[in-house]
Write an enzyme that holds these catalytic residues in place. Structure first.
Site, mmCIF file in Angstrom:
data_model
loop_
_atom_site.group_PDB
_atom_site.id
_atom_site.type_symbol
_atom_site.label_atom_id
_atom_site.label_comp_id
_atom_site.label_asym_id
_atom_site.label_seq_id
_atom_site.Cartn_x
_atom_site.Cartn_y
_atom_site.Cartn_z
ATOM 1 N N GLY A 44 6.019 53.094 3.874
ATOM 2 C CA GLY A 44 5.362 51.863 4.270
ATOM 3 C C GLY A 44 6.075 51.287 5.474
ATOM 4 N N GLN A 49 8.449 44.638 11.432
ATOM 5 C CA GLN A 49 9.502 45.639 11.621
ATOM 6 C C GLN A 49 9.422 46.323 12.983
ATOM 7 O OE1 GLN A 49 8.729 47.646 7.616
ATOM 8 N NE2 GLN A 49 10.922 47.880 7.823
ATOM 9 N N CYS A 97 14.637 50.601 2.817
ATOM 10 C CA CYS A 97 13.832 49.933 3.847
ATOM 11 C C CYS A 97 14.223 50.501 5.200
ATOM 12 C CB CYS A 97 14.091 48.428 3.809
ATOM 13 S SG CYS A 97 13.149 47.513 5.046
ATOM 14 N N LEU A 98 13.238 50.750 6.041
ATOM 15 C CA LEU A 98 13.532 51.307 7.367
ATOM 16 C C LEU A 98 14.373 50.344 8.194
ATOM 17 C CD1 LEU A 98 10.078 52.937 8.231
ATOM 18 C CD2 LEU A 98 12.115 54.013 7.244
ATOM 19 N N HIS A 139 6.775 45.166 -1.579
ATOM 20 C CA HIS A 139 7.862 45.281 -0.598
ATOM 21 C C HIS A 139 7.369 44.885 0.802
ATOM 22 C CE1 HIS A 139 11.441 47.527 1.194
ATOM 23 N NE2 HIS A 139 10.658 47.326 2.244
ATOM 24 N N GLU A 140 6.217 45.462 1.182
ATOM 25 C CA GLU A 140 5.695 45.186 2.524
ATOM 26 C C GLU A 140 5.205 43.741 2.640
ATOM 27 O OE1 GLU A 140 6.466 47.307 4.643
ATOM 28 O OE2 GLU A 140 6.878 48.954 3.260
ATOM 29 N N HIS A 143 7.896 41.484 3.618
ATOM 30 C CA HIS A 143 8.205 41.481 5.056
ATOM 31 C C HIS A 143 7.357 40.439 5.798
ATOM 32 C CE1 HIS A 143 11.119 44.657 5.654
ATOM 33 N NE2 HIS A 143 10.381 45.552 5.017
HETATM 34 NI NI NI Z 1 11.049 47.414 4.320
#
Ligand code: NI
Length: 162
Positions: A44, A49, A97-98, A139-140, A143
């Protein structure tokens, strides 16, 4: 590949703004985000991000090196999402997480959620999600509210202590 913001960058702490125009540039952004997510082996990625403060994310569960047990789904672009209902049951699971390279933490998420969102053509979709896909969505969604795993963990720990 788009540059991925890391924890501490201002954009990750802001509330993202609703998408108003479902135009070519939006589709092009989603396409670039998808490519970036795949190269980074993510499941995701959210617009903040990649430096865009808008309410758009992609969820794309598939088994990979980072999540070998992830279910396979076609990538879905999620725009202006709402969480309508949340199961009382919560499950702990490991998340990365990226924007937090190398970090993995145990996070509690609702086991299932009913969600509503627009797709790239602006059409509203409504569905129940569960398990790992519900986890990605939550999670997304975080963000878009300016929360990464670190802030979510703090909220979780405060809850446990009260
Ligand atoms: Ni993330």
């Amino acid at each position: 590949m788009l540059a991925i913001a890391t924890h501490g960058e201002r954009i990750l702490g802001l509330t993202a703004q609703p998408v108003q125009l479902f135009d070519e540039p939006l589709a092009a952004l989603a396409e670039k985000m998808l490519e970036t997510m795949k190269l980074a082996q993510g499941v995701g990625i959210a617009a903040p991000q990649v430096g865009q403060g808008i309410r758009l994310f992609i969820m794309a569960s598939h088994p990979n090196d980072r999540y070998p047990d992830a279910p396979l789904m076609a990538p879905q672009v999620v725009i202006n999402p709402q969480i309508l209902k949340r199961s009382g049951k919560m499950l702990a699971g490991e998340e990365g997480c990226l924007s937090l390279p190398g970090e993995r933490v145990q996070i509690l998420r609702h086991e299932s959620i009913e969600v509503r969102y627009q797709d790239l053509s602006g059409e509203w979709q409504q569905e129940w999600l569960q398990g790992f896909i519900a986890r990605i969505f939550q999670h997304e969604y975080d963000h878009l509210e300016g929360l990464t795993l670190r802030e979510r963990l703090e909220i979780q720990n405060q809850g446990a202590g009260s």
